[in-house]
Motif scaffolding. Structure first.
Motif, mmCIF file in Angstrom:
data_model
loop_
_atom_site.group_PDB
_atom_site.id
_atom_site.type_symbol
_atom_site.label_atom_id
_atom_site.label_comp_id
_atom_site.label_asym_id
_atom_site.label_seq_id
_atom_site.Cartn_x
_atom_site.Cartn_y
_atom_site.Cartn_z
ATOM 1 N N VAL A 1 0.941 -1.316 0.009
ATOM 2 C CA VAL A 1 -0.029 -0.021 0.012
ATOM 3 C C VAL A 1 0.801 1.216 -0.007
ATOM 4 O O VAL A 1 0.781 2.218 -0.566
ATOM 5 C CB VAL A 1 -0.995 0.210 1.145
ATOM 6 N N VAL A 2 1.939 1.189 0.688
ATOM 7 C CA VAL A 2 2.716 2.410 0.793
ATOM 8 C C VAL A 2 3.507 2.579 -0.561
ATOM 9 O O VAL A 2 3.956 3.728 -0.854
ATOM 10 C CB VAL A 2 3.652 2.251 1.948
ATOM 11 N N ILE A 3 3.970 1.411 -1.098
ATOM 12 C CA ILE A 3 4.630 1.682 -2.451
ATOM 13 C C ILE A 3 3.740 2.260 -3.432
ATOM 14 O O ILE A 3 4.063 3.203 -4.069
ATOM 15 C CB ILE A 3 5.293 0.254 -2.813
ATOM 16 N N GLU A 4 2.476 1.595 -3.618
ATOM 17 C CA GLU A 4 1.378 2.271 -4.307
ATOM 18 C C GLU A 4 1.352 3.762 -4.274
ATOM 19 O O GLU A 4 1.009 4.554 -5.298
ATOM 20 C CB GLU A 4 0.021 1.554 -4.087
ATOM 21 N N GLU A 5 1.215 4.349 -3.050
ATOM 22 C CA GLU A 5 1.168 5.578 -2.807
ATOM 23 C C GLU A 5 2.010 6.463 -3.531
ATOM 24 O O GLU A 5 1.640 7.821 -3.674
ATOM 25 C CB GLU A 5 0.766 5.796 -1.251
ATOM 26 N N ALA A 6 3.196 6.190 -3.709
ATOM 27 C CA ALA A 6 4.183 6.896 -4.334
ATOM 28 C C ALA A 6 3.937 7.537 -5.852
ATOM 29 O O ALA A 6 4.295 8.401 -6.292
ATOM 30 C CB ALA A 6 5.664 6.211 -4.474
ATOM 31 N N VAL A 7 2.926 6.566 -6.570
ATOM 32 C CA VAL A 7 2.681 7.031 -7.870
ATOM 33 C C VAL A 7 1.275 6.765 -8.147
ATOM 34 O O VAL A 7 0.369 6.526 -7.408
ATOM 35 C CB VAL A 7 3.450 5.673 -8.862
ATOM 36 N N ARG A 8 0.970 7.509 -9.270
ATOM 37 C CA ARG A 8 -0.536 7.551 -9.816
ATOM 38 C C ARG A 8 -0.739 6.363 -10.730
ATOM 39 O O ARG A 8 -2.069 6.273 -10.623
ATOM 40 C CB ARG A 8 -0.772 8.899 -10.482
ATOM 41 N N LEU A 9 -0.134 5.960 -11.394
ATOM 42 C CA LEU A 9 -0.593 4.948 -12.249
ATOM 43 C C LEU A 9 -0.649 3.656 -11.460
ATOM 44 O O LEU A 9 0.111 3.248 -10.323
ATOM 45 C CB LEU A 9 1.025 4.482 -13.205
ATOM 46 N N PRO A 10 -1.678 2.673 -11.878
ATOM 47 C CA PRO A 10 -1.821 1.410 -11.056
ATOM 48 C C PRO A 10 -0.435 0.426 -11.266
ATOM 49 O O PRO A 10 0.176 0.553 -12.374
ATOM 50 C CB PRO A 10 -2.839 0.815 -11.944
ATOM 51 N N ILE A 11 -0.028 -0.407 -9.972
ATOM 52 C CA ILE A 11 0.845 -1.311 -10.146
ATOM 53 C C ILE A 11 0.154 -2.623 -10.289
ATOM 54 O O ILE A 11 -0.555 -3.005 -9.272
ATOM 55 C CB ILE A 11 1.766 -1.076 -9.018
ATOM 56 N N LEU A 12 0.229 -3.021 -11.437
ATOM 57 C CA LEU A 12 -0.207 -4.662 -11.655
ATOM 58 C C LEU A 12 0.733 -5.741 -10.851
ATOM 59 O O LEU A 12 2.029 -5.500 -11.086
ATOM 60 C CB LEU A 12 -0.459 -4.931 -13.080
ATOM 61 N N ARG A 13 0.189 -6.572 -10.243
ATOM 62 C CA ARG A 13 1.037 -7.431 -9.732
ATOM 63 C C ARG A 13 0.346 -8.878 -10.017
ATOM 64 O O ARG A 13 -0.181 -9.591 -9.178
ATOM 65 C CB ARG A 13 1.000 -7.358 -8.199
ATOM 66 N N PRO A 14 0.663 -9.635 -11.101
ATOM 67 C CA PRO A 14 0.241 -10.640 -11.614
ATOM 68 C C PRO A 14 0.362 -11.795 -10.874
ATOM 69 O O PRO A 14 -0.334 -12.814 -11.053
ATOM 70 C CB PRO A 14 0.749 -10.915 -12.979
ATOM 71 N N LEU A 15 1.336 -11.827 -9.909
ATOM 72 C CA LEU A 15 1.742 -12.975 -9.120
ATOM 73 C C LEU A 15 1.122 -13.010 -7.808
ATOM 74 O O LEU A 15 1.617 -13.709 -6.987
ATOM 75 C CB LEU A 15 3.338 -13.467 -9.062
ATOM 76 N N ILE A 16 0.324 -12.043 -7.553
ATOM 77 C CA ILE A 16 0.026 -11.672 -5.936
ATOM 78 C C ILE A 16 -0.334 -12.773 -5.567
ATOM 79 O O ILE A 16 -0.160 -13.151 -4.106
ATOM 80 C CB ILE A 16 -1.171 -10.609 -6.257
ATOM 81 N N GLY A 17 -1.116 -13.910 -6.021
ATOM 82 C CA GLY A 17 -1.753 -15.040 -5.155
ATOM 83 C C GLY A 17 -0.953 -16.325 -5.180
ATOM 84 O O GLY A 17 -1.297 -17.124 -4.907
#
Ligand code: ATP
Ligand code: MG
Length: 391
Positions: free
Chosen positions: A298-314
């Motif tokens: 969540v904190v990493i996401e907050e640094a940018v406006r573009l969405p961060i895709l994480r295809p391996l999340i699960g």
């Protein structure tokens, strides 16, 4: 005449996207099979047909087509006139040299004016094969299946259906900047993104000359390998060592990894802007290491406006490693190197950072200067598939 009959999953296509999908699929098949003896490509009743020159080598064509996203399955086929005597001849020719105790005919008719129904074709050719070989008909577990497809103006006969990778043709989706570390996970993430139709631009952060060059060599090899799925790639190699030194001067050890990640995301976002990309992607999966807790993501996401895709999340590590083996990136990924994030980093990063804490420690950094400096010093590599030298 020998052709490759290619099927795609039409069911996934919305009417408005069909033309785009098929156009990309055909363009990608043309690029993928470059130099392998394909001399024509056409669309035919919900299929794509590749015409093979006489000297084309099927194993090479098969390997290439088998990596094109959007292909559901494909087959090496004989193309004949849609008439029973021609079908018999093609089936008879195709059977020479094959031994089998049981068989079935699987005919499909996409040409309703053809005088026989699919079932009648099955019966007619079934009797023909039975007389020719003495093998018995087995509809449930045949040793050999004879596939027949009857289309307007032509018919195809083949014996082996090869599964394709599925997915969507690269280029039907928007561009994604993928953070490529040299580890096992991020190349798999890049593959997953490409498989959903999105071309990938790669970005790698290295700490040369503070650390060895190995990580750049790995990123280079991985980008070259992954280019066979998207035909052209660009890799940004961003020097990160200086940036890390700046971070070390003012950020307490436990926060450094998250601060590095936020800086990487910011630089990647700038590259995305240059490249016209709509999102970033990483190989992160939830809870895999301390820096990948939900809180830190969540904190990493907050640094940018573009969405961060994480295809391996699960996915867990074993699943990701199996995927890496199948894609062919595993052997490169396990080469020993010094990960840039181990430079100036403590063993125990903060497990649950908060945006407030991180913003406070980042407050002492000139973030825009660091981002601009990293971007300005980036080297850019270009890749093509098939490789230009090899034709
Ligand atoms: P990987 O196997 O992809 O390295 P990992 O399990 O080692 O992943 P981390 O090292 O925490 O996990 O990295 C998480 C993600 O951050 C990576 O999957 C990658 O997308 C990105 N990343 C990390 N280091 C770098 C780097 N040096 N250059 C580019 N991206 C990086
Ligand atoms: Mg890593």
């Amino acid at each position: 005449m020998r052709v490759v009959v290619i099927h795609y999953h039409e069911i996934a296509l919305k009417a408005g996207n069909r033309g785009l999908f098929i156009g990309r699929l055909m363009g990608n098949l043309r690029k993928a099979t470059g130099g392998k003896g394909v001399h024509g490509i056409q669309k035919q009743s919900g299929r794509v047909i590749l015409k093979l020159r006489r000297d084309a080598e099927w194993p090479a064509v098969r390997a290439r087509v088998g990596r094109v996203f959007g292909v559901a399955n494909f087959a090496l086929a004989a193309r004949v006139n849609p008439r029973l005597p021609d079908l018999e001849r093609a089936v008879g020719d195709g059977l020479t040299g094959r031994t089998f105790a049981s068989f079935r005919i699987t005919a499909k008719r996409a040409f309703k004016e053809f005088p026989l129904t699919s079932q009648q074709v099955n019966e007619h050719l079934g009797t023909f094969v039975l007389r020719l070989t003495g093998a018995r008909v087995d509809l449930t577990r045949p040793e050999l299946t004879v596939f027949v497809e009857i289309l307007p103006g032509e018919a195809y006969v083949y014996f082996e259906k090869v599964p394709g990778p599925g997915g969507l043709p690269v280029g039907v989706g928007g561009r994604v900047v993928t953070l490529l570390s040299g580890g096992i996970d991020s190349p798999v993430a890049a593959y997953r993104v490409m498989k959903r139709g999105c071309p990938v631009t790669f970005i790698h952060f290295h700490s040369y000359p503070f650390l060895e060059k190995t990580s750049q060599e790995k990123a280079d090899a991985l980008a070259a390998h992954l280019t066979q799925f998207q035909y052209a790639s660009r890799l940004y190699l961003v020097p990160f060592g200086e940036i890390q030194r700046e971070v070390v001067l003012s950020v307490p050890p436990p926060y450094r990894v998250v601060v590095y990640r936020r800086l990487m995301a910011r630089i990647a976002e700038q590259v995305a802007q240059k490249e016209g990309a709509l999102a970033l992607a990483t190989g992160e999966s939830l809870g895999q290491v301390a820096s990948q807790t939900l809180e830190n993501l969540v904190v990493i996401e907050e640094a940018v406006r573009l969405p961060i895709l994480r295809p391996l999340i699960g996915m867990d590590k074993e699943e990701i490693a199996a995927a890496a083996r199948a894609i062919g990136t595993f052997e490169t990924s396990i080469i020993q190197d010094q990960d840039c994030c181990t430079l100036f980093t403590p063993k125990h990063p903060v497990v649950r950072s908060t945006v407030e804490e991180i913003r406070r420690v980042e407050g002492r950094l000139d973030l825009s200067a660091l981002v601009a400096g990293g971007l300005a010093r980036a080297a850019v590599e270009e890749y093509a598939f098939p490789p230009l030298a090899a034709g």
